[in-house]
Design an enzyme around this catalytic site. Structure first.
Site, PDB file in Angstrom:
ATOM      1  N   GLU A   7      -6.858  -1.816   5.552  1.00 23.74           N
ATOM      2  CA  GLU A   7      -6.994  -2.007   4.080  1.00 23.74           C
ATOM      3  C   GLU A   7      -6.171  -2.938   3.768  1.00 23.74           C
ATOM      4  O   GLU A   7      -7.050  -4.093   1.898  1.00 23.74           O
ATOM      5  CB  GLU A   7      -6.787  -0.540   3.340  1.00 23.74           C
ATOM      6  CG  GLU A   7      -7.562   0.908   3.380  1.00 23.74           C
ATOM      7  CD  GLU A   7      -6.949   1.635   3.953  1.00 23.74           C
ATOM      8  OE1 GLU A   7      -7.291   2.592   2.639  1.00 23.74           O
ATOM      9  OE2 GLU A   7      -5.709   1.583   3.383  1.00 23.74           O
ATOM     10  N   GLY A  61      -8.575  10.729   8.178  1.00 24.91           N
ATOM     11  CA  GLY A  61      -7.188  10.792   8.089  1.00 24.91           C
ATOM     12  C   GLY A  61      -6.810  12.602   7.711  1.00 24.91           C
ATOM     13  O   GLY A  61      -7.190  12.896   6.944  1.00 24.91           O
ATOM     14  N   HIS A  68     -11.439   5.975  -0.392  1.00 25.87           N
ATOM     15  CA  HIS A  68     -11.203   4.735   0.430  1.00 25.87           C
ATOM     16  C   HIS A  68     -12.105   3.576   0.419  1.00 25.87           C
ATOM     17  O   HIS A  68     -13.023   3.331   1.422  1.00 25.87           O
ATOM     18  CB  HIS A  68     -11.243   6.073   1.517  1.00 25.87           C
ATOM     19  CG  HIS A  68     -10.567   6.407   1.974  1.00 25.87           C
ATOM     20  ND1 HIS A  68     -10.787   8.239   2.244  1.00 25.87           N
ATOM     21  CD2 HIS A  68      -9.552   6.855   2.122  1.00 25.87           C
ATOM     22  CE1 HIS A  68     -10.395   8.690   1.935  1.00 25.87           C
ATOM     23  NE2 HIS A  68      -9.021   8.519   1.836  1.00 25.87           N
ATOM     24  N   ASN A  99      -7.368   7.764  16.870  1.00 30.15           N
ATOM     25  CA  ASN A  99      -7.218   8.398  17.673  1.00 30.15           C
ATOM     26  C   ASN A  99      -7.118   9.408  18.516  1.00 30.15           C
ATOM     27  O   ASN A  99      -5.980  10.279  19.349  1.00 30.15           O
ATOM     28  CB  ASN A  99      -5.494   7.846  16.949  1.00 30.15           C
ATOM     29  CG  ASN A  99      -5.149   6.465  16.557  1.00 30.15           C
ATOM     30  OD1 ASN A  99      -4.925   5.705  17.482  1.00 30.15           O
ATOM     31  ND2 ASN A  99      -5.168   6.451  15.379  1.00 30.15           N
ATOM     32  N   ASP A 107      -0.965  18.063   9.757  1.00 30.16           N
ATOM     33  CA  ASP A 107      -1.066  17.072  10.691  1.00 30.16           C
ATOM     34  C   ASP A 107      -2.352  17.417  12.026  1.00 30.16           C
ATOM     35  O   ASP A 107      -1.276  17.905  12.993  1.00 30.16           O
ATOM     36  CB  ASP A 107       0.302  16.692  11.227  1.00 30.16           C
ATOM     37  CG  ASP A 107       0.170  15.150  11.379  1.00 30.16           C
ATOM     38  OD1 ASP A 107      -0.928  14.952  12.681  1.00 30.16           O
ATOM     39  OD2 ASP A 107       1.311  14.480  11.486  1.00 30.16           O
ATOM     40  N   GLY A 126      -6.607   7.119  10.489  1.00 25.97           N
ATOM     41  CA  GLY A 126      -5.349   7.830  11.844  1.00 25.97           C
ATOM     42  C   GLY A 126      -6.316   8.913  12.488  1.00 25.97           C
ATOM     43  O   GLY A 126      -6.392   8.656  13.897  1.00 25.97           O
ATOM     44  N   ILE A 127      -7.388   9.605  12.296  1.00 24.28           N
ATOM     45  CA  ILE A 127      -8.136  10.882  13.357  1.00 24.28           C
ATOM     46  C   ILE A 127      -8.495  10.422  13.714  1.00 24.28           C
ATOM     47  O   ILE A 127      -9.326  10.150  15.323  1.00 24.28           O
ATOM     48  CB  ILE A 127      -7.613  11.703  12.730  1.00 24.28           C
ATOM     49  CG1 ILE A 127      -7.376  12.160  12.160  1.00 24.28           C
ATOM     50  CG2 ILE A 127      -8.918  13.205  12.967  1.00 24.28           C
ATOM     51  CD1 ILE A 127      -7.751  13.674  10.987  1.00 24.28           C
ATOM     52  N   GLY A 128      -9.837   8.357  13.321  1.00 29.80           N
ATOM     53  CA  GLY A 128     -11.456   8.564  13.442  1.00 29.80           C
ATOM     54  C   GLY A 128     -10.927   7.509  14.760  1.00 29.80           C
ATOM     55  O   GLY A 128     -11.551   7.538  15.525  1.00 29.80           O
ATOM     56  N   ARG A 130      -5.881  19.133   0.754  1.00 32.76           N
ATOM     57  CA  ARG A 130      -6.934  19.289   0.729  1.00 32.76           C
ATOM     58  C   ARG A 130      -7.682  19.567   0.894  1.00 32.76           C
ATOM     59  O   ARG A 130      -8.555  19.581   2.148  1.00 32.76           O
ATOM     60  CB  ARG A 130      -6.830  17.838  -0.308  1.00 32.76           C
ATOM     61  CG  ARG A 130      -6.070  16.926  -0.687  1.00 32.76           C
ATOM     62  CD  ARG A 130      -6.222  15.424  -1.487  1.00 32.76           C
ATOM     63  NE  ARG A 130      -5.619  14.995  -0.213  1.00 32.76           N
ATOM     64  CZ  ARG A 130      -6.251  13.455  -0.580  1.00 32.76           C
ATOM     65  NH1 ARG A 130      -6.931  13.416  -1.123  1.00 32.76           N
ATOM     66  NH2 ARG A 130      -5.742  12.853   0.495  1.00 32.76           N
ATOM     67  N   ARG A 178      -2.331  -1.958  -3.717  1.00 33.40           N
ATOM     68  CA  ARG A 178      -3.514  -0.916  -3.812  1.00 33.40           C
ATOM     69  C   ARG A 178      -3.406   0.302  -4.995  1.00 33.40           C
ATOM     70  O   ARG A 178      -2.265   0.365  -4.931  1.00 33.40           O
ATOM     71  CB  ARG A 178      -3.946   0.042  -2.044  1.00 33.40           C
ATOM     72  CG  ARG A 178      -4.814   1.113  -1.967  1.00 33.40           C
ATOM     73  CD  ARG A 178      -4.792   2.032  -0.792  1.00 33.40           C
ATOM     74  NE  ARG A 178      -5.528   2.984  -0.861  1.00 33.40           N
ATOM     75  CZ  ARG A 178      -5.321   4.254  -0.454  1.00 33.40           C
ATOM     76  NH1 ARG A 178      -4.240   4.635   0.623  1.00 33.40           N
ATOM     77  NH2 ARG A 178      -6.067   4.945  -0.092  1.00 33.40           N
ATOM     78  N   ASN A 188       0.959  -1.508  -0.053  1.00 29.95           N
ATOM     79  CA  ASN A 188      -0.143   0.111  -0.220  1.00 29.95           C
ATOM     80  C   ASN A 188       0.842   1.416   0.354  1.00 29.95           C
ATOM     81  O   ASN A 188       1.029   1.536   1.174  1.00 29.95           O
ATOM     82  CB  ASN A 188      -0.772   0.395   1.469  1.00 29.95           C
ATOM     83  CG  ASN A 188      -1.861   0.882   1.457  1.00 29.95           C
ATOM     84  OD1 ASN A 188      -2.099   2.137   0.443  1.00 29.95           O
ATOM     85  ND2 ASN A 188      -2.994   1.107   2.224  1.00 29.95           N
TER      86      ASN A 188
END
Length: 393
Positions: free
Chosen positions: A380, A211, A182, A333, A284, A329-331, A242, A94, A11
């Site tokens: 994934e 993320g 995703h 942690n 980040d 990542g965000i979701g 983005r 991926r 990936n």
């Protein structure tokens, strides 16, 4: 002693290279090793764990020692070559954009590779990096099957009225439509729901893949019916660099009023916008959450607001809501972000259990909440391995 048959999953992202090695057993797939080389070109570091999570290797390098993805691929190649207890049956990759033609995993050859390269301008942060290891593997191991698995494929069964734009139909016929992304992550969550949250698995669920790249997907009985991303991975909620949803007139204004070229606009929208552009500090979320700068707080406020708005849109597409899943990542942690987003969904009947959320439990909704709230880590790589094995068989 005979070597175990195995599948390697790659990936490749813009600054990281994730990989996993799976043994093929009579019962399916068993993780043998998994690792990641991240910080490519800045702070390159390698960490490898076995299937039980024990650390097998950790190493870091100066930035110029691993300046780009090809250098990271070379490190991975050396590591895989040293695994003398396995025999690779295939490599699964991926690939972010499958375009209109690729709606299922495909065995790679040179014509297919070149066709997928045409979509690089639709996913410039990902597609070139996704295809680079495929190209290299086809050169150095031409007899080893390479399988491409697509982030867009999971969404391709949506009805035409949901995935079209309000443009003349000839553009849809040329492939201008809402692809969604995703998809490998959403497919994994849909696969996990019957086991970890059977009470909502057959219902109306919003999955928030939050993320550095971020989107949301509306699942009805485990199938995608709508998502926040569209023709490219720029759309929807704001991301690390983005902007998310953007009035297309802004692009016209940047070109006509600011004199920007297509390359200038591409650089702005893919690298200079989102949380980084809004805060002027970082893309980040971890940096923003740790910062006391008001600009960091402003960027977080914007992120939460747009997540809540898009969740409302997807709830309308679902005609109601039974559950919300946070992942990536965000979701996975950032409990503080989950709490703020969940608070904005109170009008839908969502109520958070604060202690469960702080502990990042699987179920984080209060017992009286009419909408189930969950935290489910995504995988994934497992979906890629499963799709690769299915194609081989």
């Amino acid at each position: 002693m005979p070597r175990a048959e195995a599948i390697l999953v790659i990936n490749a992202g813009s600054s990281s290279l994730k990989f996993q090695v799976y043994h093929i057993t009579g019962d399916g797939l068993v993780c043998h090793q998994k690792g990641q080389i991240d910080g490519i070109g800045t702070r390159p570091a390698l960490r490898v764990r076995d299937g039980d999570g024990r650390v097998l290797a950790e190493r870091s390098w100066p930035a110029d020692a691993v300046p780009d993805l090809p250098a990271a691929i070379a490190i991975l190649s050396d590591r895989i070559s040293a695994l003398d207890d396995i025999h690779l049956s295939a490599v699964g990759h991926r690939v972010v954009h499958g375009g209109p033609d690729f709606t299922a995993p495909v065995l790679m050859d040179l014509p297919t590779l070149e066709k997928l390269a045409r979509y690089q301008e639709l996913a410039p942060l990902h597609q070139p990096n996704n295809l680079a290891p495929i190209r290299l593997a086809m050169e150095v191991a031409p007899d080893l099957p390479q399988v491409a698995c697509f982030d867009t494929a999971f969404h391709r069964g949506q009805p035409v009225h949901a995935d079209c734009y309000a443009l003349p139909p000839e553009y849809y016929d040329q492939g201008v439509c809402r692809y969604g992304f995703h998809g490998l992550s959403y497919e994994y969550i849909a696969q996990r729901l019957p086991e970890v949250a059977p009470e909502i698995a057959g219902g109306r669920v919003i999955v928030a893949h939050l993320g550095s790249g971020a989107s949301m997907c509306a699942l009805k009985a485990g199938r995608s019916i709508d998502s926040t991303m569209g023709f490219t991975a720029l759309d929807g909620i704001p991301m690390g660099t983005r902007p998310g949803q953007l009035d297309p007139g802004i692009v016209l204004w940047l070109i006509s009023h600011e004199g920007m070229t297509v390359d200038d606009v591409t650089e702005l929208l893919y690298h200079g916008s989102g949380l980084r552009g809004l805060s002027g500090i970082s893309g980040d979320m971890r940096d923003l959450l740790e910062s006391n700068d008001r600009r960091a707080g402003f960027a977080i406020d914007h992120f939460v607001h747009r997540c809540a708005l898009h969740a409302g849109m997807l709830a309308a597409a679902l005609e109601g809501l039974d559950g919300v899943v946070f992942t990536a990542g965000i979701g996975e942690n950032a409990p503080a972000l989950r709490a703020r987003i969940a608070a904005r969904l109170g009008w839908l009947g969502a109520e958070l259990d604060q202690s469960a959320n702080d502990a990042s439990a699987v179920k984080i909704s209060a017992s009286r909440s009419s909408v189930g709230l969950y935290v489910i880590p995504t995988d994934e790589e497992l979906i890629i391995a499963q799709q690769t094995l299915a194609l081989l068989r």
